[in-house]
Scaffold this motif. Structure first.
Motif, PDB file in Angstrom:
ATOM      1  N   TYR B 197       0.716   4.952  36.114  1.00  0.00           N
ATOM      2  CA  TYR B 197       0.612   4.183  37.356  1.00  0.00           C
ATOM      3  C   TYR B 197       1.909   3.424  37.634  1.00  0.00           C
ATOM      4  CZ  TYR B 197      -4.349   5.051  36.588  1.00  0.00           C
ATOM      5  OH  TYR B 197      -5.551   5.647  36.378  1.00  0.00           O
ATOM      6  N   TYR B 235      -3.032   0.086  40.440  1.00  0.00           N
ATOM      7  CA  TYR B 235      -4.039   1.111  40.150  1.00  0.00           C
ATOM      8  C   TYR B 235      -4.730   1.619  41.423  1.00  0.00           C
ATOM      9  CZ  TYR B 235      -3.304  -1.132  35.643  1.00  0.00           C
ATOM     10  OH  TYR B 235      -2.720  -1.661  34.526  1.00  0.00           O
ATOM     11  N   ALA B 236      -4.122   1.318  42.572  1.00  0.00           N
ATOM     12  CA  ALA B 236      -4.754   1.688  43.847  1.00  0.00           C
ATOM     13  C   ALA B 236      -4.823   3.205  44.005  1.00  0.00           C
ATOM     14  CB  ALA B 236      -3.951   1.091  45.005  1.00  0.00           C
ATOM     15  N   ASP B 237      -5.906   3.682  44.616  1.00  0.00           N
ATOM     16  CA  ASP B 237      -6.010   5.103  44.961  1.00  0.00           C
ATOM     17  C   ASP B 237      -5.264   5.362  46.265  1.00  0.00           C
ATOM     18  OD1 ASP B 237      -7.567   5.881  42.833  1.00  0.00           O
ATOM     19  OD2 ASP B 237      -9.439   5.327  43.840  1.00  0.00           O
ATOM     20  N   TYR B 238      -4.938   6.640  46.480  1.00  0.00           N
ATOM     21  CA  TYR B 238      -4.338   7.001  47.760  1.00  0.00           C
ATOM     22  C   TYR B 238      -5.393   6.925  48.850  1.00  0.00           C
ATOM     23  CZ  TYR B 238       0.018   8.308  45.587  1.00  0.00           C
ATOM     24  OH  TYR B 238       1.199   8.262  44.907  1.00  0.00           O
ATOM     25  N   ASP B 240      -7.514   7.878  52.094  1.00  0.00           N
ATOM     26  CA  ASP B 240      -7.918   9.120  52.754  1.00  0.00           C
ATOM     27  C   ASP B 240      -7.425   9.090  54.189  1.00  0.00           C
ATOM     28  OD1 ASP B 240      -9.193  10.201  50.565  1.00  0.00           O
ATOM     29  OD2 ASP B 240     -11.073   9.168  51.014  1.00  0.00           O
ATOM     30  N   SER B 415     -11.471  -2.226  48.072  1.00  0.00           N
ATOM     31  CA  SER B 415     -10.446  -1.770  47.133  1.00  0.00           C
ATOM     32  C   SER B 415      -9.070  -1.584  47.774  1.00  0.00           C
ATOM     33  CB  SER B 415     -10.889  -0.457  46.491  1.00  0.00           C
ATOM     34  OG  SER B 415     -11.275   0.446  47.491  1.00  0.00           O
ATOM     35  N   VAL B 417      -5.605   0.349  48.582  1.00  0.00           N
ATOM     36  CA  VAL B 417      -5.232   1.762  48.752  1.00  0.00           C
ATOM     37  C   VAL B 417      -3.734   1.847  49.025  1.00  0.00           C
ATOM     38  CG1 VAL B 417      -7.435   2.732  49.492  1.00  0.00           C
ATOM     39  CG2 VAL B 417      -5.954   1.641  51.182  1.00  0.00           C
TER      40      VAL B 417
END
Lengths: 450, 473
Positions: B197, B235-238, B240, B415, B417
């Motif tokens: 990460y 730790y963020a997700d990409y 959508d 969360s 992103v």
């Protein structure tokens, strides 16, 4: 003052200030440019510029620097004094020295220096180009961004140990960006850039044709569905991507912790074995070639990726010393010396048996997205993280037809991209920033409106 | 002490030079120019970089130069030079005359320069208050130390730059002004890493004409902000991709207006025919909740000017009032070529660029809602807390990056992103700004365009855009 006189002047002033160790880089240029608007001259420009950067080493061998546009005798003295003051704040943890190659022979190829054609001829050429571009298609209503320029410059590097090198050259540039409009459609815009050693060397007709074809071809557009697609990068767009992530090969970035690579990355597999990448500042097609860098190190061809693996990093004098190697001719001249690539050349290696050679952008009839040009690199690339999310101009190819894409972004990760190269076409194309074939990559995310 | 300080230059600076400037302008008019303008500058800049716990770069620079512009009809010739001698300036005028192919004799009248207007009088006394390199270095090292909050922070940088510019502008309409400008900017950057990460965090602060501002800068607070941002995104997700409503934070969120609309209200865009708003004066181009302003003087703001680079005092321009287009941002060439009155917006990076119509302090005015009102009104969308850079193309399409974003679900922030890019077209997005918060704040930035990179302020309260395309994965 000419460059020899400046060197003498600096030497005298440094002696007076008891500064024993110094070097400098200088550039002197005369530039001329024109812009037109519907057949009329819009803005005509001329400039004389001089920039001098002086470094001095103090008695503790710490380096200070100053840049100035004042190269009078008093300006040079002031610059040396300021650099001396700045040396008190020199980096104690990483020393800078003269390049050990600053006196090595440099490879002067045939320097194609041209004489100025003058503002009036530049204006005539650009006016004619604008008219031809507008007349090339009824939908092209204007050429909002255009310019034709020629530059004549000299670059110099010298130091207190007797290194002295200079070269002078000329360069011209033409850009034409057309805007097309059709009823009930959104306006579209595209263009072309061409370089030459002088205005007479520029292929104006091909610039007009390219700008026209690109603009017109995007008139019938559609939105694209958000999904993952097979992608074909044009030579220009692939080079844009490699340059945007060139910190992977940059020793300065590695030391600073902002590169995806580290000191042990030499030999690391980055991509398919079919990929070779060189930096070749002296390539005969590189109109902007320079025979030495900011520290006086000769420019040379350097392999960055050999059969998919990292072969070399680009270095300044200080980074080379830290990596126990030699400078590569990619340094600037600054308080903290920057390092950057010159001219990227992408090639297909001999290890290419795994490539899907049926993927040829001119014949392939399956579905894929052709990325012609990537935009807003400064906003959409996270070089230290490897990620990108970039708007682009391009087409969706489907069932043997191509449809211009209205507005979309391509997003992904550079390491994923390089590892998922599925074909490297055989034919290379020369662009303004390097040379590359078309490159195919599997499964990249495209965001569209549909 | 400063590494150097601007001092009066007896060749061209100061009231004793009036005769020389008049002589040069008269020379251009006599040769047939309709208008002659001389811009002379003297600069004294410094930048300092701290990395980890060391100063790694101190870069002073200084210089002088002149830009001479001549108009004949609607076309102009511009010559820049480092040669500030009488001979050098005369030669530049001759070159501009020759470029424009002017062959007729004097037609315009030049009645000499007006009384000297010196905007720098109140500023000369504060030059010595500008922090020294030593003071800057110590504070930058304190700031990078403040960033050292855990072992996930792998790089820490603090950077400072100071631009001190003395200018004099004289032109054939009698304009004769001088000024001193001071811009200071300081930025913090970190990269955080944990296994595979990675994230980054950055913030930049800046001021204009306030020598003491750097001393007042709260580096602890700034470091906390940058650190928290990098940790939140690590730790963020990409995100959508897709169409969704977004809430854009105040301060630098104002880059959306700057890119999506502000550039299209510059007269240079009318000249090129690249703005969809050209014939929309007094028409509705945005949601009625939107009022947008571009002003030259906002106390201490990064884009503030006492006088623009064409010698005009900057006005406060209400560009959009309750969604109705009211004014364009205009310079001298813009007024000449489009008819829109000058707004004191002629700006250039330095003497080597001709001035062009550019934004200064540009912001969306505050509304009546709280930040929570905006977020609560969205069931699924994106909150853009921190924006990156952006751009707008020749057809009005814009894009800009989201550095720190959070999903909104059922009216609440959830969360973090990453990887989001906002894309759209100005004339489509402006009517979709449906709610404005009551928390207007400004932020400094640099804007690159036809006349180089200039200091600007962007700003807005929190705003809600009903629907926009979010690029992601």
């Amino acid at each position: 003052m000419n460059s020899r006189e400046i060197t003498t002047q600096i030497s005298k002033a440094a002696d007076f200030l008891n500064l024993r160790k110094w070097d400098y880089g200088a550039s002197f240029s005369n530039d001329y440019s024109v812009q037109v608007d519907k057949g009329e001259a819009k803005q005509l420009k001329a400039s004389q510029k001089q920039i001098l950067t002086i470094r001095v080493w103090n008695q503790s061998n710490l380096v200070g620097i100053t840049t100035t546009s004042d190269i009078s005798e008093s300006g040079i003295k002031k610059a040396l004094k300021q650099a001396n003051i700045a040396s008190d704040f020199g980096n104690k943890n990483e020393s800078t020295e003269f390049s050990p190659l600053a006196k090595d022979p440099i490879e002067f190829k045939d320097i194609k220096k041209r004489n100025p054609v003058g503002i009036k001829k530049l204006l005539t050429l650009l006016r004619e180009a604008e008219v031809k571009l507008i007349e090339s298609h009824e939908s092209i209503k204007s050429v909002p961004y255009n310019g034709l320029s020629e530059s004549f410059f000299e670059r110099v590097y010298a130091n207190s140990e007797g290194a002295f090198r200079s070269y002078s050259k000329s360069q011209a540039a033409l850009y034409l960006y057309a805007r097309a409009e059709e009823k009930n459609n959104k306006p579209r815009s595209s263009g072309s850039v061409k370089l030459g050693y002088g205005a007479d060397d520029i292929d104006i007709e091909s610039c007009i044709k390219e700008a026209s074809n690109k603009t017109i071809s995007h008139l019938n557009y559609s939105s694209i569905k958000t999904d993952k697609y097979l992608i074909c990068f044009s030579p220009e767009s692939f080079l844009t991507m490699i340059n945007a992530f060139s910190s992977m090969f940059n020793a300065r970035s590695i030391i600073d912790g902002v590169s995806l690579s580290n000191k042990n990355s030499i030999g690391e597999k980055l991509s398919t074995e079919a990929l070779n990448i060189y930096d070749d500042g002296l390539h005969e097609k590189n109109i902007s070639s320079t025979p030495f860098d900011g520290e006086g190190t000769p420019t040379k061809r350097l392999c960055l990726i050999n059969r998919g693996r990292i072969e070399n990093f680009i270095h300044s004098e200080s980074t080379a010393r830290i990596f126990n190697t030699t400078p590569t001719g990619h340094a600037g001249l600054g308080s903290k010396v920057s390092v950057s690539p010159d001219w990227i050349v992408v090639e297909k290696s001999e290890e290419n048996i795994d490539l899907k050679t049926s993927l040829d952008h001119s014949t392939y009839e399956g579905e894929f997205v052709y990325i012609e040009e990537l935009n807003a690199i400064h906003a959409g690339v996270r070089a230290s993280q490897g990620s990108f999310s970039l708007p682009f101009d391009g087409w969706l190819y489907k069932n043997g037809k191509k449809i211009s894409i209205e507005s979309a972004t391509v997003a992904g990760d550079i390491k994923y991209l390089l590892k998922n190269i599925v074909n490297i076409e055989s034919s290379q194309e020369v662009t303004t920033s390097g040379i590359s074939p078309h490159i195919w990559v599997d499964e990249l995310s495209i965001t569209g409106d549909a | 002490m400063l590494s150097s300080q601007i001092k009066s230059n007896k060749i061209v600076f100061g009231s004793c030079n009036k005769n020389l400037l008049e002589e040069i302008i008269f020379y251009g008019i006599r040769l047939g120019a309709d208008f002659v303008e001389i811009f002379i500058e003297n600069t004294d800049n410094s930048s300092v970089l701290a990395e980890e716990d060391f100063i790694t770069s101190v870069s002073p620079s200084f210089g002088r130069g002149a830009g001479i512009r001549i108009f004949k009809g609607k076309k102009d010739g511009f010559v820049s030079t480092n040669d500030l001698t009488k001979h050098g300036l005369m030669r530049s005028v001759s070159q501009a005359i020759e470029m424009l192919d002017i062959t007729d004799n004097k037609r315009e009248v030049f009645n000499g320069l007006n009384k000297h207007r010196d905007y720098s009088l109140s500023k000369k006394k504060w030059i010595n208050e500008v922090p020294s390199i030593h003071e800057i270095s110590e504070k930058l090292l304190d700031s990078t130390k403040s960033l050292k909050k855990n072992n996930k922070i792998i790089t820490r940088k603090g950077s400072y730059s100071r631009n001190l510019q003395e200018i004099i502008i004289a032109s054939s309409d009698g304009t004769y002004v001088s000024d001193i400008r001071l811009h200071q900017t300081v930025g913090l950057n970190v990269i955080a890493s944990d296994a595979q990460y990675r994230s980054s965090g950055s913030r930049r602060f800046g001021s204009s004409g306030m020598p003491n501002e750097f001393r007042l800068w709260d580096h602890e607070k700034a470091a906390n902000d940058v650190f928290e941002s990098s940790m939140n995104m690590l730790y963020a997700d990409y995100v959508d991709a897709g169409q969704m409503p977004v809430v854009l934070a105040n301060k630098f969120g104002g880059v959306i207006f700057h890119e999506a609309c502000g550039h299209l209200l510059e007269t240079t865009q009318i000249e090129r025919g690249t703005t969809p708003f050209e014939n929309k004066l007094n028409e509705k181009i945005a949601h009625e909740s939107v009022t947008a302003i571009d002003e030259g003087i906002s106390e201490g703001s990064f884009g503030s000017l006492s006088v623009d680079d064409e010698g005009m005092e900057p006005e406060k321009s209400v560009l959009i009032k309750d969604g109705i287009l009211k004014k364009f941002i205009s310079d001298r060439a813009g007024e000449l070529r489009t008819g829109h009155k000058r707004t004191g917006s002629g700006r250039r990076q330095n003497y080597s660029f001709a001035a062009a119509s550019r934004m200064r302090n540009t912001y969306i005015a505050k509304g009546e809602h709280s930040k929570e009102d905006l977020i609560n009104s969205i069931s699924e969308g994106l909150y853009c807390k921190s924006m990156g850079g952006g751009s707008v193309g020749a057809t009005g399409q814009f894009n800009f990056a989201v550095e720190e974003g959070y999903l909104i679900k059922n009216g609440k922030l959830t969360s973090p992103v990453k990887g989001a890019t906002l894309i759209g077209e100005a004339k489509e997005v402006m009517p979709k700004i449906s709610m404005c918060g009551n928390d207007l704040e400004l932020a400094p930035g640099f804007c690159g365009s036809i006349s180089g990179s200039v200091n600007v302020t962007v700003g807005q309260p929190h705003i809600k855009v009903d629907s926009i395309t979010v690029g992601g994965r």
